[in-house]
Design a protein around this motif. Sequence first.
Motif, PDB file in Angstrom:
ATOM      1  N   PRO A  41       0.827  -1.215   0.000  1.00  0.00           N
ATOM      2  CA  PRO A  41       0.000   0.000   0.000  1.00  0.00           C
ATOM      3  C   PRO A  41       0.855   1.256   0.000  1.00  0.00           C
ATOM      4  O   PRO A  41       1.794   1.391   0.778  1.00  0.00           O
ATOM      5  CB  PRO A  41      -0.799  -0.133   1.302  1.00  0.00           C
ATOM      6  CG  PRO A  41      -0.846  -1.585   1.572  1.00  0.00           C
ATOM      7  CD  PRO A  41       0.466  -2.131   1.089  1.00  0.00           C
ATOM      8  N   GLY A  42       0.535   2.168  -0.914  1.00  0.00           N
ATOM      9  CA  GLY A  42       1.255   3.435  -0.983  1.00  0.00           C
ATOM     10  C   GLY A  42       2.605   3.369  -1.642  1.00  0.00           C
ATOM     11  O   GLY A  42       3.327   4.370  -1.683  1.00  0.00           O
ATOM     12  N   LYS A  43       2.967   2.203  -2.157  1.00  0.00           N
ATOM     13  CA  LYS A  43       4.272   2.042  -2.801  1.00  0.00           C
ATOM     14  C   LYS A  43       4.100   1.591  -4.237  1.00  0.00           C
ATOM     15  O   LYS A  43       3.060   1.072  -4.625  1.00  0.00           O
ATOM     16  CB  LYS A  43       5.126   1.034  -2.031  1.00  0.00           C
ATOM     17  CG  LYS A  43       5.499   1.476  -0.628  1.00  0.00           C
ATOM     18  CD  LYS A  43       6.489   0.523  -0.018  1.00  0.00           C
ATOM     19  CE  LYS A  43       6.935   1.002   1.361  1.00  0.00           C
ATOM     20  NZ  LYS A  43       7.928   0.070   1.965  1.00  0.00           N
ATOM     21  N   GLU A  44       5.154   1.782  -5.002  1.00  0.00           N
ATOM     22  CA  GLU A  44       5.138   1.329  -6.391  1.00  0.00           C
ATOM     23  C   GLU A  44       5.350  -0.185  -6.452  1.00  0.00           C
ATOM     24  O   GLU A  44       5.959  -0.775  -5.567  1.00  0.00           O
ATOM     25  CB  GLU A  44       6.222   2.045  -7.188  1.00  0.00           C
ATOM     26  CG  GLU A  44       5.978   3.528  -7.366  1.00  0.00           C
ATOM     27  CD  GLU A  44       6.955   4.170  -8.337  1.00  0.00           C
ATOM     28  OE1 GLU A  44       6.777   5.346  -8.655  1.00  0.00           O
ATOM     29  OE2 GLU A  44       7.899   3.476  -8.772  1.00  0.00           O
ATOM     30  N   ARG A  45       4.869  -0.773  -7.521  1.00  0.00           N
ATOM     31  CA  ARG A  45       5.104  -2.190  -7.742  1.00  0.00           C
ATOM     32  C   ARG A  45       6.584  -2.430  -7.985  1.00  0.00           C
ATOM     33  O   ARG A  45       7.241  -1.644  -8.677  1.00  0.00           O
ATOM     34  CB  ARG A  45       4.293  -2.676  -8.936  1.00  0.00           C
ATOM     35  CG  ARG A  45       4.351  -4.169  -9.163  1.00  0.00           C
ATOM     36  CD  ARG A  45       3.365  -4.575 -10.227  1.00  0.00           C
ATOM     37  NE  ARG A  45       3.589  -3.875 -11.478  1.00  0.00           N
ATOM     38  CZ  ARG A  45       2.694  -3.777 -12.440  1.00  0.00           C
ATOM     39  NH1 ARG A  45       1.485  -4.309 -12.277  1.00  0.00           N
ATOM     40  NH2 ARG A  45       2.984  -3.140 -13.558  1.00  0.00           N
ATOM     41  N   GLU A  46       7.097  -3.511  -7.416  1.00  0.00           N
ATOM     42  CA  GLU A  46       8.512  -3.824  -7.581  1.00  0.00           C
ATOM     43  C   GLU A  46       8.680  -5.275  -8.010  1.00  0.00           C
ATOM     44  O   GLU A  46       7.872  -6.139  -7.665  1.00  0.00           O
ATOM     45  CB  GLU A  46       9.275  -3.580  -6.277  1.00  0.00           C
ATOM     46  CG  GLU A  46       8.834  -4.443  -5.112  1.00  0.00           C
ATOM     47  CD  GLU A  46       9.712  -4.285  -3.883  1.00  0.00           C
ATOM     48  OE1 GLU A  46      10.828  -3.742  -4.001  1.00  0.00           O
ATOM     49  OE2 GLU A  46       9.297  -4.716  -2.797  1.00  0.00           O
ATOM     50  N   GLY A  47       9.742  -5.522  -8.747  1.00  0.00           N
ATOM     51  CA  GLY A  47      10.063  -6.886  -9.146  1.00  0.00           C
ATOM     52  C   GLY A  47      10.679  -7.638  -7.990  1.00  0.00           C
ATOM     53  O   GLY A  47      11.546  -7.107  -7.303  1.00  0.00           O
ATOM     54  N   VAL A  48      10.235  -8.859  -7.778  1.00  0.00           N
ATOM     55  CA  VAL A  48      10.733  -9.693  -6.696  1.00  0.00           C
ATOM     56  C   VAL A  48      11.708 -10.743  -7.227  1.00  0.00           C
ATOM     57  O   VAL A  48      12.827 -10.875  -6.745  1.00  0.00           O
ATOM     58  CB  VAL A  48       9.575 -10.377  -5.954  1.00  0.00           C
ATOM     59  CG1 VAL A  48      10.100 -11.334  -4.888  1.00  0.00           C
ATOM     60  CG2 VAL A  48       8.644  -9.337  -5.344  1.00  0.00           C
ATOM     61  N   SER A  49      11.262 -11.467  -8.226  1.00  0.00           N
ATOM     62  CA  SER A  49      12.103 -12.543  -8.754  1.00  0.00           C
ATOM     63  C   SER A  49      11.615 -12.921 -10.143  1.00  0.00           C
ATOM     64  O   SER A  49      10.405 -12.902 -10.398  1.00  0.00           O
ATOM     65  CB  SER A  49      12.063 -13.760  -7.823  1.00  0.00           C
ATOM     66  OG  SER A  49      13.066 -14.695  -8.147  1.00  0.00           O
TER      67      SER A  49
END
Length: 122
Positions: A41-49
């Motif tokens: 919530p409140g953050k940008e989507r990020e790549g995990v793996s």
Amino acid sequence: QVQVVESGGGLVQAGGSLRLSCITSGLTFDNYAMGWFRQAPGKEREGVSYISWGGETTYTADSVKGRFTISRDNAKNTLYLQMNSLKPEDTAMYYCATYSGRYYWEGIPNYWGQGTQVTVSS
């Protein structure tokens, strides 16, 4: 029609484990790289793996390295994310995506699932 469906999320205490699964249909699964992403919530989507089409090459974000492991079973059209030693900061919606090529550095994520919620309590 391509479908991407994640499962396996839930509520877990810090230090616990979860395994996410992602099953696809409507495409030739073993022709494409796959990836896991997350958005808090409140953050940008990020790549995990990410993982290449045959599973021989993977990328894992520094924030989860040593705790999360990506894998795939091409015979089952399924992608996995084993998450160990979970932390409250891992709380997010986790998304699975197919890539447009065999290697994640050669394509872009193009088909997305609806996500599965992971909540880690302290």
